[in-house]
Design an enzyme around this catalytic site. Sequence first.
Site, PDB file in Angstrom:
ATOM      1  CG  HIS A  83      -0.605   0.234   2.649  1.00 60.20           C
ATOM      2  ND1 HIS A  83      -0.364  -0.628   3.302  1.00 60.20           N
ATOM      3  CD2 HIS A  83      -0.447   1.438   3.181  1.00 60.20           C
ATOM      4  CE1 HIS A  83      -0.073  -0.203   4.591  1.00 60.20           C
ATOM      5  NE2 HIS A  83       0.001   1.166   4.505  1.00 60.20           N
ATOM      6  CG  ASP A 220       0.391  -4.101   2.724  1.00 55.25           C
ATOM      7  OD1 ASP A 220       1.173  -3.567   1.772  1.00 55.25           O
ATOM      8  OD2 ASP A 220      -0.383  -3.427   3.538  1.00 55.25           O
ATOM      9  CB  SER A 618       2.486   1.651   6.529  1.00 55.47           C
ATOM     10  OG  SER A 618       1.237   1.364   6.855  1.00 55.47           O
TER      11      SER A 618
END
Length: 683
Positions: A83, A220, A618
């Site tokens: 992402h 991810d 992240s």
Amino acid sequence: MKRLIALAVMVAAILPARADEGMWLPALISQRIADMQAKGLQLTAEDLYSVNHASLKDAIVLFGGGCTGEVVSDQGLLLTNHHCGYSYIQRHSSVEHDYLKDGFWAMNQAQELPNPGLTVRFLERMDNVTEAVLEGITDALSEEEKASLISQRCDAIRQQAEDPAQGLVAQVSALYYGNQYFLYVFRQFRDVRLVGAPPSSIGKFGGETDNWMWPRHTGDFSIFRIYAAPDGTPADYSPENVPYRPKKSFEISRAGVQEGDFTFVYGCPGSTREYIHSAEVDYVATVSDPERIALRDQRLGIMKKYMTGNQAVRIQYSSKYASVANAWKKWQGEAKGIVKMQTVARKQAYEARFAEWAQGTRYEGLTERLATLYAAWVPYQRTYEYFLETVNSVELPAFAGRLSRNLDKREAVAEAFFKDYYQPIDEEIFEAMLTAFFDEVPDTFQPAFFKEQLVQHGSVHAWREWLYANSCLTDPARVAALESLEQLQQDPAYQFYDAYIQCFSRDIYPVLSSLDDEIEGLYHDYMQGQMDFEPDKAFYPDANLTLRIAYGHVEGYRPCDAVYYQPVSTLRGIMEKDNPDIFDYNIPQVLRDLYAQGGYEDQPVCFLATNHTTGGNSGSPVLNARGQLIGINFDRVWEGTMSDIVFDPEVCRNISLDIRYLLFVVEKVGGAGYLLDEMHFTN
Ligand code: ARG
Ligand code: GLU
């Protein structure tokens, strides 16, 4: 008695140490290192952060504007989340090469794809410059004088540290609400190429359904490579550039994780507010979060209605839907968590104790003054959020605003807009959001133009029909034919945009921003006051997208009565969710085929730990006791998202991709196993 003691020792040995709240400054990690070592770390403070020799910090970057990445080879190979790489992957995608859908794997360095505009920065050093910034700043100066002197000093310190030829950029950041200042010097690289990304059905597996949730099975990750000029300095993209040789890269551990294992996360958390007054917490949990959730419920419902069963619309709106849904789901956990933790009542009790202690000190009356300011602030802040979530979320007026600022580039602006625009969704959102706006925004803050339009058309519905029928901005050809700004300014969508922007900048923004400044000013003192009030407590500064270390251990949690979530998920769970009819759970056939071969049931996918993380973390490296890479952070569980305000060791968990799943996907799904040759593994 002896037996009791033995039992206590045994219990202590079995039970993992309590979860650790905090995001600590790498340069000051020596203050935490004893605690980290007691909990399992086998490294020294110098191994984590050093300016004299290579340390783990030299393998970590701020990726783009808001994620973290880590280097895993001496040829600049970089890992981050799918992402985080999403928009770059999207930019390289077309109907012929849909890398979002099918994934992308460079089979050699020549196939790696450049990404103009993408930068990564390594931290060279961070220095406490508080004295230099605050020298001679006394209460004799007015607030404006103080602010301007501080900003001049910060600028001067920053400029002195920068060296564009070497790619050195700097920033001076305020910590603890301006009680401390740190200079951060980074080396920033500008040639960062895409190396690999799994198909979205792996990289975004579970989509919005599983976002912020456990059990989780999202792969991810995406892979990039940093390039530099042949002499190793940062340079713009050039075919002459060579893979960057980092000072340090992470070793990868394939040993796997077990519940109770020590772990730490080393990355760039974006924003937290742990030391705020109860009035703001109350506002967040009882007004802001619930109201914004309700407004987004409506928007998401409208989008979903048109996306379901219409492939083209689903593609157009999937990214928009994801970004609306991401915060929407986070706020639900946050509000619930604050209520469950009784944070407002606890903060109020704390403030009462603080106020008593503060009598006769320079902190006297602070919490009361904050409460008074918040009472004035709430209606403005609430209105501001309503403007953002309602009128500003209607697409056509926002497009009119963008056009007015970029009329010379109208074709490009229009092309980007129409590519992902579906008018029936926008019209319905207009009607729902305007209805909410008239119902909820105090009359004094409603633009006069809106009220006139409502009277003139008789209803929001009739106004909507008239506006979309009469705006020329719904038609690409008419947008291309726009002759002048004056002509655009006659358009009903532009007039709508202009009305709320004018109203906002005249009636709301000036008051709100001056209240914000006053509140931040009081926090400067309140923060210092809290530290003086509890001199033995270790305070960590709120996150501000600078490098931090959070540590904890692998642990599951109890989301509700009678349920315990195990901390490790496996490929078996992906197969349990697999369903070709559900978009979020439709896995690539190659994964089904691999699974059918047998032997991969226990392939680990994701794991939970107690590290205190937030947005910006992240892509952060998740490390074991020896500082080896065991995972990539990508999310938290929604029951724990109040950790931006208050940390609950019972349920606050970060979610990481198990590094072994990345290796599995690269090798078995991507057929890019050659990439593993440049990584260093330990067991
Ligand atoms: N919740 C994660 C974060 O806050 C992931 C967001 C992207 N994924 C998604 N399904 N929307 O960034
Ligand atoms: N997904 C988040 C990010 O992009 C991390 C989740 C969180 O902890 O807020 O940084």
